[in-house]
Write a protein that holds these residues in place. Structure first.
Motif, mmCIF file in Angstrom:
data_model
loop_
_atom_site.group_PDB
_atom_site.id
_atom_site.type_symbol
_atom_site.label_atom_id
_atom_site.label_comp_id
_atom_site.label_asym_id
_atom_site.label_seq_id
_atom_site.Cartn_x
_atom_site.Cartn_y
_atom_site.Cartn_z
ATOM 1 N N ALA A 128 12.537 15.950 -3.409
ATOM 2 C CA ALA A 128 12.816 14.789 -4.274
ATOM 3 C C ALA A 128 11.549 14.343 -4.979
ATOM 4 C CB ALA A 128 13.398 13.646 -3.444
ATOM 5 N N TYR A 129 10.415 14.445 -4.279
ATOM 6 C CA TYR A 129 9.145 14.084 -4.884
ATOM 7 C C TYR A 129 8.792 15.050 -6.014
ATOM 8 C CZ TYR A 129 4.071 13.493 -5.287
ATOM 9 O OH TYR A 129 2.806 13.310 -5.759
ATOM 10 N N CYS A 184 0.828 -1.214 0.000
ATOM 11 C CA CYS A 184 0.000 0.000 0.000
ATOM 12 C C CYS A 184 0.857 1.257 0.000
ATOM 13 C CB CYS A 184 -0.914 0.016 1.224
ATOM 14 S SG CYS A 184 -2.056 -1.375 1.308
ATOM 15 N N PHE A 185 2.155 1.121 0.319
ATOM 16 C CA PHE A 185 3.054 2.264 0.366
ATOM 17 C C PHE A 185 4.184 2.113 -0.644
ATOM 18 C CE2 PHE A 185 1.175 1.614 4.547
ATOM 19 C CZ PHE A 185 0.548 2.823 4.727
ATOM 20 N N ALA A 186 3.938 1.308 -1.672
ATOM 21 C CA ALA A 186 4.897 1.132 -2.754
ATOM 22 C C ALA A 186 4.298 1.688 -4.036
ATOM 23 C CB ALA A 186 5.241 -0.349 -2.929
ATOM 24 N N ARG A 187 5.127 2.239 -4.862
ATOM 25 C CA ARG A 187 4.672 2.860 -6.104
ATOM 26 C C ARG A 187 4.087 1.820 -7.049
ATOM 27 N NH1 ARG A 187 9.028 6.150 -9.512
ATOM 28 N NH2 ARG A 187 9.387 4.135 -10.499
ATOM 29 N N LYS A 245 7.811 9.028 4.177
ATOM 30 C CA LYS A 245 8.809 8.405 5.060
ATOM 31 C C LYS A 245 10.099 8.073 4.313
ATOM 32 C CE LYS A 245 8.410 7.495 8.723
ATOM 33 N NZ LYS A 245 8.731 8.340 9.910
ATOM 34 N N THR A 246 10.015 7.915 3.005
ATOM 35 C CA THR A 246 11.192 7.515 2.233
ATOM 36 C C THR A 246 11.643 8.577 1.236
ATOM 37 O OG1 THR A 246 9.793 6.412 0.586
ATOM 38 C CG2 THR A 246 10.573 5.080 2.434
ATOM 39 N N THR A 247 10.761 9.535 0.918
ATOM 40 C CA THR A 247 11.071 10.523 -0.112
ATOM 41 C C THR A 247 10.780 11.921 0.420
ATOM 42 O OG1 THR A 247 10.372 8.918 -1.796
ATOM 43 C CG2 THR A 247 10.674 11.196 -2.507
ATOM 44 N N LYS A 288 2.351 2.787 8.761
ATOM 45 C CA LYS A 288 3.395 3.569 8.095
ATOM 46 C C LYS A 288 4.387 4.151 9.092
ATOM 47 C CE LYS A 288 3.938 7.540 4.999
ATOM 48 N NZ LYS A 288 3.215 8.554 4.197
ATOM 49 N N TYR A 289 3.879 4.662 10.225
ATOM 50 C CA TYR A 289 4.748 5.373 11.152
ATOM 51 C C TYR A 289 5.245 4.497 12.301
ATOM 52 C CZ TYR A 289 3.684 9.670 8.729
ATOM 53 O OH TYR A 289 3.570 10.649 7.754
#
Length: 455
Positions: free
Chosen positions: A391-392, A155-158, A385-387, A448-449
């Motif tokens: 960068a986004y 759910c948190f992957a592109r 959390k990763t980007t 997520k957190y």
């Protein structure tokens, strides 16, 4: 008849236009002859004048089209053309992708198996779970059961498009890279040249302009203008600001069933994929938003918007008083309709996670709408959390466009004896069914957190 808001909008925009025209004239009246003794500086000055001319043309185009609510159809033509290109590729993918995958690509999966040879068969099976496999295990409410953390992580992957979209020098099938043919390589090279020599500089230029436009309006309207007229100025000017921000990543909005858009004082509910959700909605009409305070540049924007009074931001430390704020906002029937994203975080474009019940405990009626992005034009999901935000933004500037479909759904009322949890679930199902999202019964924010952070 022209309303008071429309009149103020024209007057205030006229002031902004006059100010920019004055600066533009002053800048172009400067002569580089006085700098002839410094050839390098003189060349830079001439270059800056050319950039200023382009900047001013973009500014006028944006201002005129947004202020007069007209669409010249240029970007629509581009989006439609690219859509036909993607459709052609999907029907003729064998021309562009070499499906006779060689041993180098086939060997990757076997090497993965060797590296994970110590894992149990069950663990290997869980790692390879896809949504198609998970959908076989569905409970009576239609929720996908999160069998293992790897499933929820999706759910948190592109999400990757079903067919090649010329953004990568390879195709993808079930996580495997497929090499390009000679024709595919040529097409990708030409696409990369177009994107990085034209689209990316144009997008970054529009971004700088739109951020400058946003800050100018924030300072002029929300900080310097008298507080009594701030709501009127906000309603008259900020749809133009959001439209300007939408142009930055090449945004294109298609609204469906607009007759279901509510008037003042109502609550709208939607799924949440990216901060662009706010930009697209704000460019369509004036809304208020409910969300968590942010740090950095977004924090500055959020704090400034709070001065207008139409928004409700909260801090995680004030959970105890949050419900009282929600109920107070619901009583403000003359305020902007407020948009909430009950998932609590951004999730990828093909799923919708469990809704938090806060607003559904207090609200008796909500207006759902579903937001769906066409990922053929490029990925838009943001995992904060990763980007990082910048960068986004760089990622968005490389896309072909950011095409958003906003589907408004008939209003839904809480039934007698229905709890907040049940009401939230019924609304979530309506949104999921409208745009064919997979329902994942898990608290996205906590996962997520907490889970992802621990990893």
């Amino acid at each position: 008849m022209i309303s008071t808001v429309d009149t103020i909008s024209f007057v205030s925009h006229g002031i902004f236009v006059s100010f920019y025209i004055y600066l533009y004239i002053c800048f172009n009246q400067l002569s580089s002859d006085s700098l002839s003794q410094f050839p390098t500086i003189s060349k830079l000055f001439n270059f800056a004048q050319k950039i200023c001319n382009i900047y001013f043309i973009l500014f006028l185009y944006n201002l005129i089209t947004s202020l007069m609510n007209i669409n010249l159809g240029i970007f629509k033509f581009y989006v439609d053309f690219m859509g036909k290109v993607f459709e052609f590729i999907s029907h003729n993918e064998n021309i562009f992708l070499d499906f006779n995958v060689d041993e180098e690509f086939d060997g990757q999966s076997s090497m993965e198996t060797k590296r994970n040879g110590s894992a149990s068969p069950l663990a290997m099976e869980q790692r390879q779970l896809s949504y198609q496999q998970v959908e076989k295990d569905i409970d009576t409410n239609g929720h996908v059961k999160p069998i293992c953390p790897e499933v929820v992580e999706k759910c948190f992957a592109r999400e990757e498009p079903q067919h090649w979209n010329m953004l990568q020098p390879y195709g993808l099938r079930n996580g495997k890279k497929i090499p390009l043919t000679l024709i595919g390589t040529i097409v990708w090279t030409l696409g990369a040249i177009i994107r990085f020599t034209f689209l990316v500089p144009l997008r970054l230029g529009l971004l700088i302009y739109s951020i400058h436009y946003l800050i100018t309006h924030i300072v002029a309207i929300l900080h310097l203008a008298p507080q009594k007229i701030q709501p009127i100025l906000y309603k008259a000017n900020f749809p133009t600001v959001f439209l300007s921000l939408m142009y930055g990543p090449g945004g294109y909005l298609r609204v469906h069933n607009s007759h279901f858009v509510p008037k003042e004082g109502e609550v709208l509910v939607s799924n949440h994929t990216t901060p662009l959700d706010i930009v697209f909605a704000g460019s369509y009409r004036t809304f208020g938003w409910f969300g968590r305070f942010r740090d950095g540049f977004l924090g500055f924007v959020y704090h400034s918007l709070t001065r207008n009074g139409g928004h409700l931001w909260f801090d995680l430390k004030e959970k105890d008083s949050l419900q009282a704020k929600i109920e107070a906002r619901l009583r403000e029937k003359n305020n902007y309709p407020i948009i909430i994203y009950p998932e609590g975080t951004c999730t990828t474009t093909n799923v919708i996670m469990r809704f938090r019940k806060g607003w559904f405990d207090s609200a008796s009626k909500v207006y759902p709408f579903a937001t769906k992005y066409d990922i053929r034009y490029g990925p838009v999901f943001w995992n904060s959390k990763t980007t990082s935000l910048w960068a986004y933004i760089w990622q968005l500037s490389q896309n072909w466009a950011a095409v958003c479909d906003m589907h408004f759904i008939p209003p839904m009322e809480k039934e007698q004896g229905e709890s907040g949890v049940e009401f939230a679930e019924r609304v979530r199902c309506a949104i999921a069914d409208k745009i064919n999202l997979k329902k994942v019964d898990h608290d996205g924010y906590s996962f997520k957190y907490n889970h992802l952070k621990s990893k």
